[in-house]
Enzyme design. Sequence first.
Site, PDB file in Angstrom:
ATOM      1  N   TYR A 256      -9.168  10.769  12.735  1.00  0.00           N
ATOM      2  CA  TYR A 256      -7.890  11.402  13.058  1.00  0.00           C
ATOM      3  C   TYR A 256      -7.308  12.038  11.815  1.00  0.00           C
ATOM      4  O   TYR A 256      -7.757  11.788  10.690  1.00  0.00           O
ATOM      5  CB  TYR A 256      -6.911  10.380  13.662  1.00  0.00           C
ATOM      6  CG  TYR A 256      -6.304   9.425  12.656  1.00  0.00           C
ATOM      7  CD1 TYR A 256      -7.068   8.423  12.064  1.00  0.00           C
ATOM      8  CD2 TYR A 256      -4.968   9.540  12.277  1.00  0.00           C
ATOM      9  CE1 TYR A 256      -6.510   7.549  11.145  1.00  0.00           C
ATOM     10  CE2 TYR A 256      -4.404   8.668  11.352  1.00  0.00           C
ATOM     11  CZ  TYR A 256      -5.173   7.680  10.785  1.00  0.00           C
ATOM     12  OH  TYR A 256      -4.622   6.828   9.857  1.00  0.00           O
TER      13      TYR A 256
ATOM     14  N   ARG B 228     -10.893  17.313   5.396  1.00  0.00           N
ATOM     15  CA  ARG B 228     -11.100  15.855   5.400  1.00  0.00           C
ATOM     16  C   ARG B 228     -11.651  15.414   6.757  1.00  0.00           C
ATOM     17  O   ARG B 228     -12.524  14.565   6.844  1.00  0.00           O
ATOM     18  CB  ARG B 228      -9.785  15.138   5.066  1.00  0.00           C
ATOM     19  CG  ARG B 228      -9.936  13.630   4.955  1.00  0.00           C
ATOM     20  CD  ARG B 228      -8.704  12.972   4.367  1.00  0.00           C
ATOM     21  NE  ARG B 228      -7.529  13.147   5.227  1.00  0.00           N
ATOM     22  CZ  ARG B 228      -6.290  12.796   4.877  1.00  0.00           C
ATOM     23  NH1 ARG B 228      -6.063  12.243   3.690  1.00  0.00           N
ATOM     24  NH2 ARG B 228      -5.284  12.984   5.700  1.00  0.00           N
TER      25      ARG B 228
ATOM     26  N   ARG C 147     -21.366   2.074  27.545  1.00  0.00           N
ATOM     27  CA  ARG C 147     -21.305   1.396  26.246  1.00  0.00           C
ATOM     28  C   ARG C 147     -22.673   0.962  25.717  1.00  0.00           C
ATOM     29  O   ARG C 147     -23.375   0.167  26.348  1.00  0.00           O
ATOM     30  CB  ARG C 147     -20.395   0.168  26.375  1.00  0.00           C
ATOM     31  CG  ARG C 147     -20.155  -0.566  25.064  1.00  0.00           C
ATOM     32  CD  ARG C 147     -19.185  -1.726  25.271  1.00  0.00           C
ATOM     33  NE  ARG C 147     -18.866  -2.415  24.030  1.00  0.00           N
ATOM     34  CZ  ARG C 147     -19.604  -3.397  23.511  1.00  0.00           C
ATOM     35  NH1 ARG C 147     -20.695  -3.804  24.132  1.00  0.00           N
ATOM     36  NH2 ARG C 147     -19.247  -3.964  22.375  1.00  0.00           N
TER      37      ARG C 147
ATOM     38  N   HIS D 137     -24.230   0.221  21.501  1.00  0.00           N
ATOM     39  CA  HIS D 137     -23.801   0.293  20.105  1.00  0.00           C
ATOM     40  C   HIS D 137     -24.293   1.584  19.444  1.00  0.00           C
ATOM     41  O   HIS D 137     -23.560   2.247  18.745  1.00  0.00           O
ATOM     42  CB  HIS D 137     -24.274  -0.937  19.321  1.00  0.00           C
ATOM     43  CG  HIS D 137     -23.371  -2.125  19.500  1.00  0.00           C
ATOM     44  ND1 HIS D 137     -23.278  -2.796  20.692  1.00  0.00           N
ATOM     45  CD2 HIS D 137     -22.507  -2.732  18.655  1.00  0.00           C
ATOM     46  CE1 HIS D 137     -22.397  -3.770  20.582  1.00  0.00           C
ATOM     47  NE2 HIS D 137     -21.908  -3.759  19.344  1.00  0.00           N
TER      48      HIS D 137
ATOM     49  N   LYS E  20     -11.085   8.625   7.438  1.00  0.00           N
ATOM     50  CA  LYS E  20      -9.847   8.413   8.199  1.00  0.00           C
ATOM     51  C   LYS E  20     -10.206   8.087   9.651  1.00  0.00           C
ATOM     52  O   LYS E  20      -9.984   8.889  10.565  1.00  0.00           O
ATOM     53  CB  LYS E  20      -8.965   9.668   8.091  1.00  0.00           C
ATOM     54  CG  LYS E  20      -7.489   9.367   8.313  1.00  0.00           C
ATOM     55  CD  LYS E  20      -6.644  10.527   7.812  1.00  0.00           C
ATOM     56  CE  LYS E  20      -5.194  10.413   8.190  1.00  0.00           C
ATOM     57  NZ  LYS E  20      -4.513   9.201   7.762  1.00  0.00           N
TER      58      LYS E  20
ATOM     59  N   LEU F 201      -8.216   6.106   0.785  1.00  0.00           N
ATOM     60  CA  LEU F 201      -8.246   7.384   1.493  1.00  0.00           C
ATOM     61  C   LEU F 201      -7.905   8.504   0.506  1.00  0.00           C
ATOM     62  O   LEU F 201      -6.961   8.366  -0.272  1.00  0.00           O
ATOM     63  CB  LEU F 201      -7.223   7.380   2.627  1.00  0.00           C
ATOM     64  CG  LEU F 201      -7.383   8.579   3.554  1.00  0.00           C
ATOM     65  CD1 LEU F 201      -8.499   8.306   4.561  1.00  0.00           C
ATOM     66  CD2 LEU F 201      -6.094   8.902   4.276  1.00  0.00           C
TER      67      LEU F 201
END
Length: 297
Positions: free
Chosen positions: A32, A51, A103, A105, A151, A207
């Site tokens: 994000y 980024r 789902r 992994h 991030k 970050l």
Amino acid sequence: MEQVYLNGAFLPKGEARIPVDDRGFLFGDGVYEVTPFYGGVPFRLPRHLARMRRGLAALQIPIEAQGLEALEALHEEILVRNGLEGAEMAIVYLQVTRGAAPRTHHFPDPAPAPTVYAYARAFQRPSGEEWEKGFGAITVPDLRWARADLKTVQLLPNVMAQQAARAAGVADALLVRDGLALEGAHSNLCVVFGDRVVTHPLSNQVLPGITREAVLEAARARGIPVEERPIPMTELPDATEVFFTGTTTEVRPTVQVDGKPVGDGKVGPVTREIQEGFLELVARECWVEHPVGAGAR
Ligand code: PDD
């Protein structure tokens, strides 16, 4: 009504739906960005998008070049659709996850279309009086994974740290690992020793903050010496000033850590100078009037 963006369309927030198989929901498998807008003009949007691009590449989330270009245009559009083009300050939140698939992994094969979600909202900085009083922080062990430079939306350690700060009645959590003061739960950390500003170097442990970058630029432009090096907690008692930096934090003076005053317990001159320099950059790059004098916003 609030309009959000989801996978190519703008729609009322209450109508936005994502599948339960979305890997952002199941695994925190996504990245994000939060980009600030001043007077309707983004501050360093290309840096935020760079980024995000780096994060998408690191997580191997495939997104087409046109898709990334569209993300840039989307920022302006979502602001306008929410009547925020004239807002003094606003943020645009953008999230991209690997998409929805049953789902497993490992990455789904074939790769699903990434889920792209964005919203905009007005944002307010603390009052001049609050800023003048300064803020408190507590130290919290850094329990994050070893890629804090990405991030990602996996923010549970940050959430727990920020909640601990809130429960302690202070504004920020200072994350400590291996005896080093790294950064905040949602901001970067600067510690001032006399006239020098020190911050942890860019590495997998912090970050790479866009505000951090701007603040260091502002400091250097004003002849304030900057050192990017690890900060042992044992040095903290010698700090004369501490401040956090971030998109929603801007430059936030910290006048006490774990209940002990930093320096003389007041907002210091270096923080004020940096604040002034940062606001000048914002004013220049976003063509807004310099909000208020240093420390007096
Ligand atoms: N947080 N460090 C962490 C852990 C962060 O989450 C953030 C930003 C920063 C500062 O980065 P920038 O200056 O680019 O905003 C540093 C955003 C604002 C958030 O999670 O809401």
